[in-house]
Write a protein that holds these residues in place. Structure first.
Motif, PDB file in Angstrom:
ATOM      1  N   LYS A  87       0.820  -1.208   0.000  1.00 41.28           N
ATOM      2  CA  LYS A  87       0.000   0.000   0.000  1.00 41.28           C
ATOM      3  C   LYS A  87       0.858   1.265   0.000  1.00 41.28           C
ATOM      4  O   LYS A  87       0.458   2.296  -0.537  1.00 41.28           O
ATOM      5  CB  LYS A  87      -0.918  -0.005   1.222  1.00 41.28           C
ATOM      6  CG  LYS A  87      -1.828   1.203   1.331  1.00 41.28           C
ATOM      7  CD  LYS A  87      -2.561   1.201   2.648  1.00 41.28           C
ATOM      8  CE  LYS A  87      -3.510   2.350   2.798  1.00 41.28           C
ATOM      9  NZ  LYS A  87      -2.905   3.658   2.789  1.00 41.28           N
ATOM     10  N   GLU A  88       2.060   1.185   0.564  1.00 42.60           N
ATOM     11  CA  GLU A  88       2.919   2.360   0.712  1.00 42.60           C
ATOM     12  C   GLU A  88       3.275   2.978  -0.633  1.00 42.60           C
ATOM     13  O   GLU A  88       3.277   4.203  -0.774  1.00 42.60           O
ATOM     14  CB  GLU A  88       4.208   2.014   1.474  1.00 42.60           C
ATOM     15  CG  GLU A  88       3.994   1.568   2.895  1.00 42.60           C
ATOM     16  CD  GLU A  88       3.608   0.088   2.987  1.00 42.60           C
ATOM     17  OE1 GLU A  88       4.019  -0.705   2.115  1.00 42.60           O
ATOM     18  OE2 GLU A  88       2.877  -0.260   3.921  1.00 42.60           O
ATOM     19  N   ASP A  89       3.597   2.141  -1.623  1.00 44.89           N
ATOM     20  CA  ASP A  89       3.975   2.696  -2.922  1.00 44.89           C
ATOM     21  C   ASP A  89       2.766   3.310  -3.632  1.00 44.89           C
ATOM     22  O   ASP A  89       2.907   4.310  -4.342  1.00 44.89           O
ATOM     23  CB  ASP A  89       4.685   1.668  -3.796  1.00 44.89           C
ATOM     24  CG  ASP A  89       3.894   0.395  -4.008  1.00 44.89           C
ATOM     25  OD1 ASP A  89       2.786   0.268  -3.462  1.00 44.89           O
ATOM     26  OD2 ASP A  89       4.389  -0.492  -4.734  1.00 44.89           O
ATOM     27  N   ASP A  90       1.575   2.752  -3.399  1.00 46.95           N
ATOM     28  CA  ASP A  90       0.365   3.358  -3.974  1.00 46.95           C
ATOM     29  C   ASP A  90       0.152   4.757  -3.400  1.00 46.95           C
ATOM     30  O   ASP A  90      -0.121   5.709  -4.134  1.00 46.95           O
ATOM     31  CB  ASP A  90      -0.871   2.502  -3.678  1.00 46.95           C
ATOM     32  CG  ASP A  90      -0.825   1.129  -4.320  1.00 46.95           C
ATOM     33  OD1 ASP A  90       0.086   0.877  -5.132  1.00 46.95           O
ATOM     34  OD2 ASP A  90      -1.699   0.310  -4.007  1.00 46.95           O
ATOM     35  N   THR A  91       0.294   4.866  -2.085  1.00 48.77           N
ATOM     36  CA  THR A  91       0.118   6.156  -1.418  1.00 48.77           C
ATOM     37  C   THR A  91       1.163   7.154  -1.891  1.00 48.77           C
ATOM     38  O   THR A  91       0.844   8.320  -2.157  1.00 48.77           O
ATOM     39  CB  THR A  91       0.221   5.983   0.110  1.00 48.77           C
ATOM     40  OG1 THR A  91      -0.752   5.024   0.530  1.00 48.77           O
ATOM     41  CG2 THR A  91       0.010   7.292   0.835  1.00 48.77           C
ATOM     42  N   LEU A  94       0.251   8.212  -5.505  1.00 49.56           N
ATOM     43  CA  LEU A  94      -0.988   8.985  -5.509  1.00 49.56           C
ATOM     44  C   LEU A  94      -0.729  10.389  -4.971  1.00 49.56           C
ATOM     45  O   LEU A  94      -1.246  11.375  -5.515  1.00 49.56           O
ATOM     46  CB  LEU A  94      -2.060   8.283  -4.675  1.00 49.56           C
ATOM     47  CG  LEU A  94      -3.452   8.892  -4.702  1.00 49.56           C
ATOM     48  CD1 LEU A  94      -3.975   8.988  -6.123  1.00 49.56           C
ATOM     49  CD2 LEU A  94      -4.398   8.079  -3.847  1.00 49.56           C
ATOM     50  N   THR A  95       0.111  10.496  -3.958  1.00 51.47           N
ATOM     51  CA  THR A  95       0.494  11.807  -3.430  1.00 51.47           C
ATOM     52  C   THR A  95       1.220  12.611  -4.505  1.00 51.47           C
ATOM     53  O   THR A  95       0.965  13.805  -4.675  1.00 51.47           O
ATOM     54  CB  THR A  95       1.389  11.639  -2.184  1.00 51.47           C
ATOM     55  OG1 THR A  95       0.704  10.845  -1.224  1.00 51.47           O
ATOM     56  CG2 THR A  95       1.756  12.976  -1.584  1.00 51.47           C
ATOM     57  N   TYR A  96       2.112  11.957  -5.259  1.00 50.37           N
ATOM     58  CA  TYR A  96       2.818  12.662  -6.334  1.00 50.37           C
ATOM     59  C   TYR A  96       1.816  13.221  -7.346  1.00 50.37           C
ATOM     60  O   TYR A  96       1.931  14.372  -7.761  1.00 50.37           O
ATOM     61  CB  TYR A  96       3.815  11.737  -7.052  1.00 50.37           C
ATOM     62  CG  TYR A  96       4.397  12.385  -8.292  1.00 50.37           C
ATOM     63  CD1 TYR A  96       5.441  13.291  -8.181  1.00 50.37           C
ATOM     64  CD2 TYR A  96       3.870  12.131  -9.550  1.00 50.37           C
ATOM     65  CE1 TYR A  96       5.967  13.914  -9.301  1.00 50.37           C
ATOM     66  CE2 TYR A  96       4.385  12.756 -10.679  1.00 50.37           C
ATOM     67  CZ  TYR A  96       5.431  13.641 -10.549  1.00 50.37           C
ATOM     68  OH  TYR A  96       5.933  14.265 -11.672  1.00 50.37           O
ATOM     69  N   PHE A 132       9.371  13.458  -6.999  1.00 44.04           N
ATOM     70  CA  PHE A 132       9.257  11.997  -7.094  1.00 44.04           C
ATOM     71  C   PHE A 132      10.481  11.239  -6.586  1.00 44.04           C
ATOM     72  O   PHE A 132      10.487  10.010  -6.608  1.00 44.04           O
ATOM     73  CB  PHE A 132       8.860  11.529  -8.498  1.00 44.04           C
ATOM     74  CG  PHE A 132       9.850  11.738  -9.614  1.00 44.04           C
ATOM     75  CD1 PHE A 132      11.051  11.074  -9.655  1.00 44.04           C
ATOM     76  CD2 PHE A 132       9.531  12.570 -10.672  1.00 44.04           C
ATOM     77  CE1 PHE A 132      11.934  11.239 -10.698  1.00 44.04           C
ATOM     78  CE2 PHE A 132      10.395  12.749 -11.730  1.00 44.04           C
ATOM     79  CZ  PHE A 132      11.613  12.078 -11.737  1.00 44.04           C
ATOM     80  N   LEU A 133      11.492  11.926  -6.110  1.00 40.81           N
ATOM     81  CA  LEU A 133      12.655  11.234  -5.561  1.00 40.81           C
ATOM     82  C   LEU A 133      12.266  10.396  -4.337  1.00 40.81           C
ATOM     83  O   LEU A 133      11.518  10.856  -3.487  1.00 40.81           O
ATOM     84  CB  LEU A 133      13.730  12.233  -5.140  1.00 40.81           C
ATOM     85  CG  LEU A 133      14.662  12.746  -6.214  1.00 40.81           C
ATOM     86  CD1 LEU A 133      15.615  13.774  -5.622  1.00 40.81           C
ATOM     87  CD2 LEU A 133      15.440  11.633  -6.860  1.00 40.81           C
ATOM     88  N   SER A 140       6.779  15.837  -2.845  1.00 38.93           N
ATOM     89  CA  SER A 140       5.338  15.562  -2.846  1.00 38.93           C
ATOM     90  C   SER A 140       4.809  15.403  -1.430  1.00 38.93           C
ATOM     91  O   SER A 140       3.754  15.944  -1.098  1.00 38.93           O
ATOM     92  CB  SER A 140       5.028  14.289  -3.639  1.00 38.93           C
ATOM     93  OG  SER A 140       5.334  14.469  -4.980  1.00 38.93           O
ATOM     94  N   ASP A 141       5.537  14.664  -0.613  1.00 36.23           N
ATOM     95  CA  ASP A 141       5.099  14.467   0.773  1.00 36.23           C
ATOM     96  C   ASP A 141       5.065  15.792   1.533  1.00 36.23           C
ATOM     97  O   ASP A 141       4.123  16.066   2.271  1.00 36.23           O
ATOM     98  CB  ASP A 141       6.019  13.478   1.494  1.00 36.23           C
ATOM     99  CG  ASP A 141       5.900  12.065   0.952  1.00 36.23           C
ATOM    100  OD1 ASP A 141       4.855  11.751   0.351  1.00 36.23           O
ATOM    101  OD2 ASP A 141       6.855  11.282   1.128  1.00 36.23           O
TER     102      ASP A 141
END
Length: 188
Positions: A87-91, A94-96, A132-133, A140-141
């Motif tokens: 799920k972490e990579d999806d989040t 999606l944030t990006y 996106f790094l 993004s975060d």
């Protein structure tokens, strides 16, 4: 059916062949062999980045290059994230895309003025790469948690009401278009 499969395999082999040629044959050329030496790898990497930076400042087509960098790699990683079970990579991706959409909307109104500045495409490229790094200080975060999320949570009821009105208007427009199309078909 066999012909289309064969054609597809030929297309794949052609692309693979070009990549293999670039990796194997081109880099085995004695005039270019120094590029593959371990001691020269930093020069190749940083030299390529410096050339890209100079091209974004002085070259033509910077917008296409920057939009490609900000879209192609993240889109590829987003597909990989969707296909993974984590799920972490999806989040993360999606944030990006939320930040990318926010930035694109903001840029739409300021692009005409900003694009006249000589370092605009370079700055935009650095910004998108920062977003996106995979680092703890990911853009993004930071932008999502410090700007977008607080704004959204503060104004969520207003945004929901506005989106409800927009949805109603889009549905009404769609209904009107369907009625007009059916009337046009009936009259012909």
């Amino acid at each position: 059916m066999a012909g289309s499969t064969q054609k597809s395999n030929q297309d794949t082999l052609t692309v693979t062949g070009v990549i293999d040629w670039a990796k194997n044959d081109l880099l085995k050329d004695p005039r270019l062999s120094f590029l593959t030496e371990e001691k020269n790898q930093p020069f190749v990497k940083y030299g390529g980045l410096a050339l890209l930076a100079l091209y974004l400042v002085f070259g033509w087509g910077g917008q296409l290059i920057v939009n490609g960098i900000g879209f192609v790699y993240p889109a590829y990683c987003s597909i990989l994230a969707l296909e993974s079970t984590k799920k972490e990579d999806d989040t993360r991706w999606l944030t990006y895309w939320i930040v990318y959409a926010f930035f694109s909307l903001t840029e739409f109104f300021s692009d005409f003025l900003l694009s006249w500045f000589p370092f605009y495409w370079l700055a935009k490229c650095v910004f998108l790469v920062w977003c996106f790094l995979p680092v703890p200080w990911n853009g993004s975060d930071m932008i999502y948690s410090q700007v977008i999320r607080p704004f959204f949570l503060k104004n969520q009821t207003k945004i929901d009401k506005t989106m409800g009105k927009v949805t109603e208007q889009v549905n009404l427009l769609g209904d009107n278009v369907m009625h007009m199309a059916s009337d046009a078909v009936k009259s012909d």
